[in-house]
Scaffold this motif. Structure first.
Motif, PDB file in Angstrom:
ATOM      1  N   UNK A  45       0.832  -1.200   0.000  1.00 63.09           N
ATOM      2  CA  UNK A  45       0.000   0.000   0.000  1.00 63.09           C
ATOM      3  C   UNK A  45       0.868   1.252   0.000  1.00 63.09           C
ATOM      4  N   UNK A  46       1.917   1.254   0.818  1.00 61.46           N
ATOM      5  CA  UNK A  46       2.822   2.399   0.865  1.00 61.46           C
ATOM      6  C   UNK A  46       3.427   2.662  -0.519  1.00 61.46           C
ATOM      7  N   UNK A  47       3.841   1.589  -1.193  1.00 57.57           N
ATOM      8  CA  UNK A  47       4.414   1.733  -2.530  1.00 57.57           C
ATOM      9  C   UNK A  47       3.371   2.255  -3.520  1.00 57.57           C
ATOM     10  N   UNK A  48       2.136   1.785  -3.404  1.00 60.18           N
ATOM     11  CA  UNK A  48       1.067   2.267  -4.284  1.00 60.18           C
ATOM     12  C   UNK A  48       0.861   3.768  -4.117  1.00 60.18           C
ATOM     13  N   UNK A  49       0.935   4.251  -2.876  1.00 56.85           N
ATOM     14  CA  UNK A  49       0.736   5.678  -2.625  1.00 56.85           C
ATOM     15  C   UNK A  49       1.943   6.487  -3.098  1.00 56.85           C
ATOM     16  N   UNK A  50       3.129   5.958  -2.878  1.00 56.06           N
ATOM     17  CA  UNK A  50       4.349   6.662  -3.289  1.00 56.06           C
ATOM     18  C   UNK A  50       4.436   6.793  -4.811  1.00 56.06           C
ATOM     19  N   UNK A  51       3.722   5.939  -5.534  1.00 58.63           N
ATOM     20  CA  UNK A  51       3.711   6.033  -6.999  1.00 58.63           C
ATOM     21  C   UNK A  51       3.089   7.347  -7.470  1.00 58.63           C
ATOM     22  N   UNK A  52       2.343   8.013  -6.593  1.00 58.31           N
ATOM     23  CA  UNK A  52       1.739   9.311  -6.908  1.00 58.31           C
ATOM     24  C   UNK A  52       2.543  10.467  -6.311  1.00 58.31           C
ATOM     25  N   UNK A  53       3.819  10.215  -6.028  1.00 62.94           N
ATOM     26  CA  UNK A  53       4.748  11.217  -5.487  1.00 62.94           C
ATOM     27  C   UNK A  53       4.261  11.752  -4.144  1.00 62.94           C
ATOM     28  N   UNK A  54       3.763  10.856  -3.310  1.00 68.87           N
ATOM     29  CA  UNK A  54       3.353  11.213  -1.957  1.00 68.87           C
ATOM     30  C   UNK A  54       4.384  10.708  -0.962  1.00 68.87           C
ATOM     31  N   UNK A  74      -4.225   2.330   8.807  1.00 66.11           N
ATOM     32  CA  UNK A  74      -4.371   3.443   7.862  1.00 66.11           C
ATOM     33  C   UNK A  74      -3.018   4.079   7.569  1.00 66.11           C
ATOM     34  N   UNK A  75      -2.783   4.343   6.275  1.00 66.16           N
ATOM     35  CA  UNK A  75      -1.590   5.050   5.837  1.00 66.16           C
ATOM     36  C   UNK A  75      -1.981   6.469   5.445  1.00 66.16           C
ATOM     37  N   UNK A  76      -1.098   7.413   5.753  1.00 64.31           N
ATOM     38  CA  UNK A  76      -1.305   8.823   5.416  1.00 64.31           C
ATOM     39  C   UNK A  76      -0.394   9.208   4.264  1.00 64.31           C
ATOM     40  N   UNK A  77      -0.961   9.929   3.299  1.00 68.99           N
ATOM     41  CA  UNK A  77      -0.173  10.430   2.184  1.00 68.99           C
ATOM     42  C   UNK A  77      -0.094  11.947   2.228  1.00 68.99           C
ATOM     43  N   UNK A 137      -1.668  15.809  -6.587  1.00 65.32           N
ATOM     44  CA  UNK A 137      -1.252  14.418  -6.414  1.00 65.32           C
ATOM     45  C   UNK A 137      -2.182  13.663  -5.471  1.00 65.32           C
ATOM     46  N   UNK A 138      -2.648  14.361  -4.436  1.00 67.34           N
ATOM     47  CA  UNK A 138      -3.589  13.733  -3.506  1.00 67.34           C
ATOM     48  C   UNK A 138      -4.881  13.357  -4.226  1.00 67.34           C
ATOM     49  N   UNK A 139      -5.382  14.257  -5.063  1.00 64.94           N
ATOM     50  CA  UNK A 139      -6.632  13.991  -5.773  1.00 64.94           C
ATOM     51  C   UNK A 139      -6.483  12.859  -6.781  1.00 64.94           C
ATOM     52  N   UNK A 140      -5.363  12.829  -7.473  1.00 62.07           N
ATOM     53  CA  UNK A 140      -5.123  11.759  -8.445  1.00 62.07           C
ATOM     54  C   UNK A 140      -4.994  10.417  -7.736  1.00 62.07           C
ATOM     55  N   UNK A 141      -4.281  10.414  -6.601  1.00 65.55           N
ATOM     56  CA  UNK A 141      -4.128   9.173  -5.833  1.00 65.55           C
ATOM     57  C   UNK A 141      -5.478   8.702  -5.300  1.00 65.55           C
ATOM     58  N   UNK A 142      -6.290   9.645  -4.803  1.00 64.32           N
ATOM     59  CA  UNK A 142      -7.610   9.265  -4.300  1.00 64.32           C
ATOM     60  C   UNK A 142      -8.447   8.618  -5.393  1.00 64.32           C
ATOM     61  N   UNK A 143      -8.428   9.192  -6.555  1.00 59.49           N
ATOM     62  CA  UNK A 143      -9.226   8.672  -7.680  1.00 59.49           C
ATOM     63  C   UNK A 143      -8.804   7.261  -8.046  1.00 59.49           C
TER      64      UNK A 143
END
Length: 273
Positions: free
Chosen positions: A224-233, A243-246, A252-258
């Motif tokens: 999950x951490x790697x998935x979030x970091x893929x959006x430069x978070x 729960x992980x925080x980005x 980038x937050x909006x794109x990752x959320x989508x």
């Protein structure tokens, strides 16, 4: 009366060791976020607690809070209905937020005139996160959660919360922490960065001492951490998880959320502070 029960996040967490009672001494920076349960509380002939998640267990924090108050004060009976929006086993203190909200509501309705310090002591009897949920401001939190010093900070910024299906057992996380090389983030410099609202410095120095233990217990968290970091978070776990925080730009937050909403059951942008 309808009241809101805000979730919390740990913006930093260090495990200092164990105290004489066998509890872990912690050092944390905590903050409320714009994710709420809604608690409807009214006087009734008998006390009854319901929630949208189904049956209320005997060790429920709200039940405990009402009983703590009944043991000490001549309070009314209440019908309490909780509309749950904070996921469970998430490190977001949903149950503690409910208990704190009920404590403050009963204090107002029954005119108990309890001070914040008195409510903190009552909250401590129910759970480690309840005292912070009573304060509900940026704070440095130590001991087992009862030592609270407000941080003078009015910063508000967005983060992305993502919770996988799996939860993390807090007791197991502490047991595993003892078996690993300890991580000790520097909370003093992080507190200063928070006050100066220096997000780039903060995210490159933040840390959660329980994160390596949680990753060992639930390997899906590393993915999950790697998935979030893929959006430069920049990514860190809150509490004992899951729960992980980005942290990053709004775009980038909006794109990752989508995109991550397609894969994980709880994905939400919230405001810290």
């Amino acid at each position: 009366m309808k009241v809101y029960a805000p979730a919390k996040v740990n913006l930093a967490l260090d495990v200092i060791g164990k105290n004489e009672q066998g509890y872990h001494d912690l050092d944390m920076i905590m903050a409320p976020v714009s994710l709420y349960n809604i608690v409807d509380i009214t006087r009734a002939d008998q006390t009854k607690i319901t929630c949208t998640n189904g049956k209320i267990p005997d060790d429920n924090a709200t039940k405990k809070m009402v009983q703590v108050l009944k043991d000490r004060y001549d309070i009314s009976n209440y019908e309490i209905s909780i509309e749950e929006h904070i996921p469970m086993q998430a490190g977001l203190a949903g149950a503690s937020a409910n208990a704190a909200a009920v404590l403050k509501a009963i204090n107002d309705i029954d005119g108990l005139q309890l001070t914040i310090d008195e409510m903190i002591l009552l909250g401590k009897k129910v759970g480690a996160d309840v005292p912070f949920c009573v304060v509900n401001k940026y704070a440095r939190v130590q001991g087992i959660g009862e030592k609270i010093r407000k941080i003078e900070c009015d910063w508000k910024f967005p983060i992305l919360l993502v919770k996988p299906e799996q939860g993390v057992s807090t007791p197991e996380a502490f047991v595993t922490w003892h078996a690993l090389d300890p991580l000790h983030p520097n909370l003093d410099i992080l507190e200063k960065a928070l006050i100066y609202q220096d997000l780039p410095f903060y995210v490159t120095h933040m840390g959660n001492a329980l994160q390596p233990a949680a990753f060992q217990l639930v390997p899906a968290l590393e993915a999950l951490k790697a998935d979030m970091e893929a959006f430069e978070l920049y990514v860190m776990m809150t509490g004992s998880g899951s729960t992980m925080m980005g942290f990053g730009s709004k775009e980038n937050l909006m794109q990752a959320q989508k995109e991550l909403s397609k894969k994980y059951p709880f994905v939400k942008i919230v405001t810290v502070g």
